[in-house]
Design a protein around this motif. Structure first.
Motif, PDB file in Angstrom:
ATOM      1  N   ASP A  35      17.633 -48.200  16.007  1.00  0.00           N
ATOM      2  CA  ASP A  35      17.710 -48.036  14.656  1.00  0.00           C
ATOM      3  C   ASP A  35      19.098 -47.976  13.978  1.00  0.00           C
ATOM      4  N   GLY A  36      20.011 -47.976  14.785  1.00  0.00           N
ATOM      5  CA  GLY A  36      21.317 -47.987  14.387  1.00  0.00           C
ATOM      6  C   GLY A  36      22.029 -46.750  13.958  1.00  0.00           C
ATOM      7  N   VAL A  37      21.161 -45.406  14.401  1.00  0.00           N
ATOM      8  CA  VAL A  37      21.920 -44.070  13.954  1.00  0.00           C
ATOM      9  C   VAL A  37      22.919 -43.994  14.815  1.00  0.00           C
ATOM     10  N   ALA A  38      22.850 -44.449  15.942  1.00  0.00           N
ATOM     11  CA  ALA A  38      24.023 -44.800  16.950  1.00  0.00           C
ATOM     12  C   ALA A  38      24.343 -46.328  17.520  1.00  0.00           C
ATOM     13  N   ASP A  39      25.509 -46.561  17.687  1.00  0.00           N
ATOM     14  CA  ASP A  39      25.674 -47.866  18.164  1.00  0.00           C
ATOM     15  C   ASP A  39      25.238 -48.074  19.941  1.00  0.00           C
ATOM     16  N   ILE A  40      25.612 -46.931  20.263  1.00  0.00           N
ATOM     17  CA  ILE A  40      25.312 -47.189  21.938  1.00  0.00           C
ATOM     18  C   ILE A  40      24.586 -45.559  22.280  1.00  0.00           C
ATOM     19  N   VAL A  41      23.980 -45.601  23.098  1.00  0.00           N
ATOM     20  CA  VAL A  41      23.187 -44.388  23.668  1.00  0.00           C
ATOM     21  C   VAL A  41      23.289 -44.484  25.174  1.00  0.00           C
ATOM     22  N   TRP A  42      23.393 -43.150  25.628  1.00  0.00           N
ATOM     23  CA  TRP A  42      22.948 -43.053  27.143  1.00  0.00           C
ATOM     24  C   TRP A  42      21.903 -42.116  27.318  1.00  0.00           C
ATOM     25  N   THR A  43      20.690 -42.681  28.011  1.00  0.00           N
ATOM     26  CA  THR A  43      19.523 -41.808  28.076  1.00  0.00           C
ATOM     27  C   THR A  43      18.706 -42.020  29.012  1.00  0.00           C
ATOM     28  N   ILE A  44      17.576 -41.268  29.090  1.00  0.00           N
ATOM     29  CA  ILE A  44      16.464 -41.230  29.832  1.00  0.00           C
ATOM     30  C   ILE A  44      15.301 -41.944  29.297  1.00  0.00           C
ATOM     31  N   PRO A  45      15.003 -43.267  29.276  1.00  0.00           N
ATOM     32  CA  PRO A  45      14.100 -43.772  28.507  1.00  0.00           C
ATOM     33  C   PRO A  45      12.980 -43.388  28.553  1.00  0.00           C
ATOM     34  N   THR A  46      12.426 -42.880  29.556  1.00  0.00           N
ATOM     35  CA  THR A  46      10.994 -42.160  30.012  1.00  0.00           C
ATOM     36  C   THR A  46      10.832 -40.919  29.466  1.00  0.00           C
ATOM     37  N   TYR A  47      11.771 -40.290  28.619  1.00  0.00           N
ATOM     38  CA  TYR A  47      11.572 -39.022  27.906  1.00  0.00           C
ATOM     39  C   TYR A  47      10.893 -39.407  26.802  1.00  0.00           C
ATOM     40  N   SER A  48      10.535 -40.605  26.342  1.00  0.00           N
ATOM     41  CA  SER A  48       9.543 -41.170  25.678  1.00  0.00           C
ATOM     42  C   SER A  48       8.493 -41.751  26.475  1.00  0.00           C
ATOM     43  N   ALA A  49       7.583 -40.808  26.702  1.00  0.00           N
ATOM     44  CA  ALA A  49       6.535 -41.039  27.711  1.00  0.00           C
ATOM     45  C   ALA A  49       5.460 -42.273  27.254  1.00  0.00           C
ATOM     46  N   GLY A  50       5.163 -43.219  28.089  1.00  0.00           N
ATOM     47  CA  GLY A  50       4.201 -44.252  27.892  1.00  0.00           C
ATOM     48  C   GLY A  50       4.793 -45.431  27.299  1.00  0.00           C
ATOM     49  N   ARG A  51       6.186 -45.453  27.179  1.00  0.00           N
ATOM     50  CA  ARG A  51       6.716 -46.527  26.530  1.00  0.00           C
ATOM     51  C   ARG A  51       7.392 -47.669  27.553  1.00  0.00           C
ATOM     52  N   PHE A  52       7.804 -46.836  28.425  1.00  0.00           N
ATOM     53  CA  PHE A  52       8.719 -47.655  29.488  1.00  0.00           C
ATOM     54  C   PHE A  52       7.902 -47.913  30.995  1.00  0.00           C
ATOM     55  N   VAL A  53       6.683 -48.289  30.746  1.00  0.00           N
ATOM     56  CA  VAL A  53       5.789 -48.230  31.933  1.00  0.00           C
ATOM     57  C   VAL A  53       6.121 -49.127  33.035  1.00  0.00           C
ATOM     58  N   LYS A  54       6.710 -50.184  32.767  1.00  0.00           N
ATOM     59  CA  LYS A  54       7.006 -51.122  33.895  1.00  0.00           C
ATOM     60  C   LYS A  54       8.439 -50.642  34.203  1.00  0.00           C
ATOM     61  N   SER A  55       9.128 -50.140  33.732  1.00  0.00           N
ATOM     62  CA  SER A  55      10.633 -49.798  34.060  1.00  0.00           C
ATOM     63  C   SER A  55      10.415 -48.427  34.973  1.00  0.00           C
ATOM     64  N   GLU A  56       9.483 -47.613  34.680  1.00  0.00           N
ATOM     65  CA  GLU A  56       9.408 -46.618  35.266  1.00  0.00           C
ATOM     66  C   GLU A  56       8.953 -46.599  36.809  1.00  0.00           C
ATOM     67  N   VAL A  57       8.568 -47.729  37.326  1.00  0.00           N
ATOM     68  CA  VAL A  57       8.427 -48.112  38.742  1.00  0.00           C
ATOM     69  C   VAL A  57       9.256 -47.364  39.381  1.00  0.00           C
ATOM     70  N   PHE A  58      10.480 -47.150  39.134  1.00  0.00           N
ATOM     71  CA  PHE A  58      11.570 -46.746  39.818  1.00  0.00           C
ATOM     72  C   PHE A  58      11.463 -45.319  39.732  1.00  0.00           C
ATOM     73  N   GLU A  59      10.674 -44.726  39.153  1.00  0.00           N
ATOM     74  CA  GLU A  59      10.360 -43.367  39.257  1.00  0.00           C
ATOM     75  C   GLU A  59       9.080 -42.818  40.142  1.00  0.00           C
ATOM     76  N   LEU A  60       8.542 -43.591  40.761  1.00  0.00           N
ATOM     77  CA  LEU A  60       7.490 -43.220  41.582  1.00  0.00           C
ATOM     78  C   LEU A  60       7.823 -42.402  42.642  1.00  0.00           C
ATOM     79  N   PRO A  61       7.099 -41.748  43.483  1.00  0.00           N
ATOM     80  CA  PRO A  61       7.803 -40.931  44.258  1.00  0.00           C
ATOM     81  C   PRO A  61       8.010 -41.607  45.466  1.00  0.00           C
TER      82      PRO A  61
END
Length: 347
Positions: free
Chosen positions: A85-111
């Motif tokens: 949304d442009g509040v920041a220009d760049i962020v560093w974050t854990i996308p999956t803190y937003s649960a259910g939005r990055f379901v394909k990416s989170e394959v790398f979080e499997l046990p």
């Protein structure tokens, strides 16, 4: 008369130079936001060096203004949207803190998925480019990485050595897949961002936390925890988290071509691998030492015991496949591809 003409000529020449090189005089300041303190390993060894590099390579035309510890407001779970949304220009974050939005990416979080941050970060970048860029709409991924894998850090001096000893313990989880894993192992997952962990452990709200060794000093876990549990050397780690360093797409699009090139040169698969190795793999041994020097007990599970843990969590892969497939993707094929990339890069 001659002097006046000369003055006019000098002034005209100066104006011509200024008009022909407006971009050279204009510095672009990028607001960079993240959730860790300014003393943290990621701030000092990843974000700041990256910013210094683009500043140097752009001849001071690109400059970062870094805001650690959520100084621009909001919560860690809101960081991705702040970039979009442009509040920041760049962020560093854990996308999956937003649960259910990055379901394909989170394959790398499997046990029991990854062995090293360097290899799995390169695999994660490539996987997203092929399969999951839709999850990053509105931002431009600059580098994507994982950690080196989470370990258990416990308030008990005795630690745990078996699956049975884990049952009923309240353990911090970073993301929903971490929570599922802990529940499958018989623990009680308590999901929270890393900055909330020290107080929760100190007050006895939780009995321990799943955190990579990289996060230990940032959360002072070498002081708060009394024991730590790892997998045997060379085995896939208990769990993982994915991280994203992303830029507002419109902000990137607004840059002149030469500044875009500086950003592009400092983005991609190799930079993702650098972030994994520099930020995570390289600090495991020294941060491990911080704990052992305090007399904390560090236990590596025997391989036979680890097999019990892996068996107890096997159903989580199937749950992920069902969820991804329900959203229209081929979950089984994506899992196979992600495992193949991890095997290719993550030795």
């Amino acid at each position: 008369m001659q002097n006046r003409s000369l003055t006019r000529l000098v002034a005209a020449a100066a104006l011509a130079v200024a008009a022909s090189t407006p971009a050279l005089a204009q510095q672009v300041v990028l607001k960079v936001h993240h959730f860790l303190p300014g003393t943290s390993n990621v701030h000092k060894n990843l974000i700041t060096p990256w910013c210094d590099k683009i500043n140097k390579e752009s001849n001071d035309r690109l400059k970062c203004q870094i805001y650690p510890a959520m100084q621009l407001g909001g919560t860690p779970a809101q960081l991705f949207d702040q970039a979009r949304d442009g509040v920041a220009d760049i962020v560093w974050t854990i996308p999956t803190y937003s649960a259910g939005r990055f379901v394909k990416s989170e394959v790398f979080e499997l046990p029991f998925f990854t062995r090293s941050a360097k290899g799995s970060s390169k695999a994660y970048w490539e996987f997203v480019q092929k399969n999951a860029l839709d999850e990053y709409a509105g931002v431009k991924p600059l580098w994507l990485h994982t950690n080196d894998g989470s370990s258990f850090h416990l308030t008990s001096a005795n630690g745990i050595r078996t699956l049975d000893e884990l049952k009923g313990l309240k353990i911090r989880a970073a993301t929903r897949l971490n929570s599922r894993m802990l529940a499958a192992l018989g623990a009680t997952p308590v999901q929270m961002p890393l900055p909330a962990v020290p107080e929760a452990m100190a007050k006895g709200v939780i009995d321990g936390a799943m955190v990579p060794w990289e996060g230990v000093p940032a959360a002072k876990l070498q002081e708060i925890a009394k024991s730590h549990v790892d997998v045997p050397a060379g085995q896939p780690k208990f769990a993982n988290s994915i991280f994203a360093f992303v830029m507002n797409q419109a902000r990137y699009d607004s840059l002149p071509a030469d500044l875009k090139k500086v950003i592009d040169t400092n983005s991609g698969a190799e930079v993702s691998a650098w972030a994994g190795e520099k930020g995570f793999d390289s600090v495991v041994a020294p941060f491990h030492k911080l704990a052992t020097e305090r007399g904390n007990q560090v236990v590596a599970l025997p391989e036979a015991e680890l097999a019990r843990w892996a068996k107890a969590t096997a159903e989580i892969d199937d749950q992920w496949i069902k969820e991804v497939s329900a959203k229209g993707a081929n979950g089984a094929a994506l899992l196979e591809q992600a495992r193949g990339l991890a095997k290719q890069y993550d030795h």
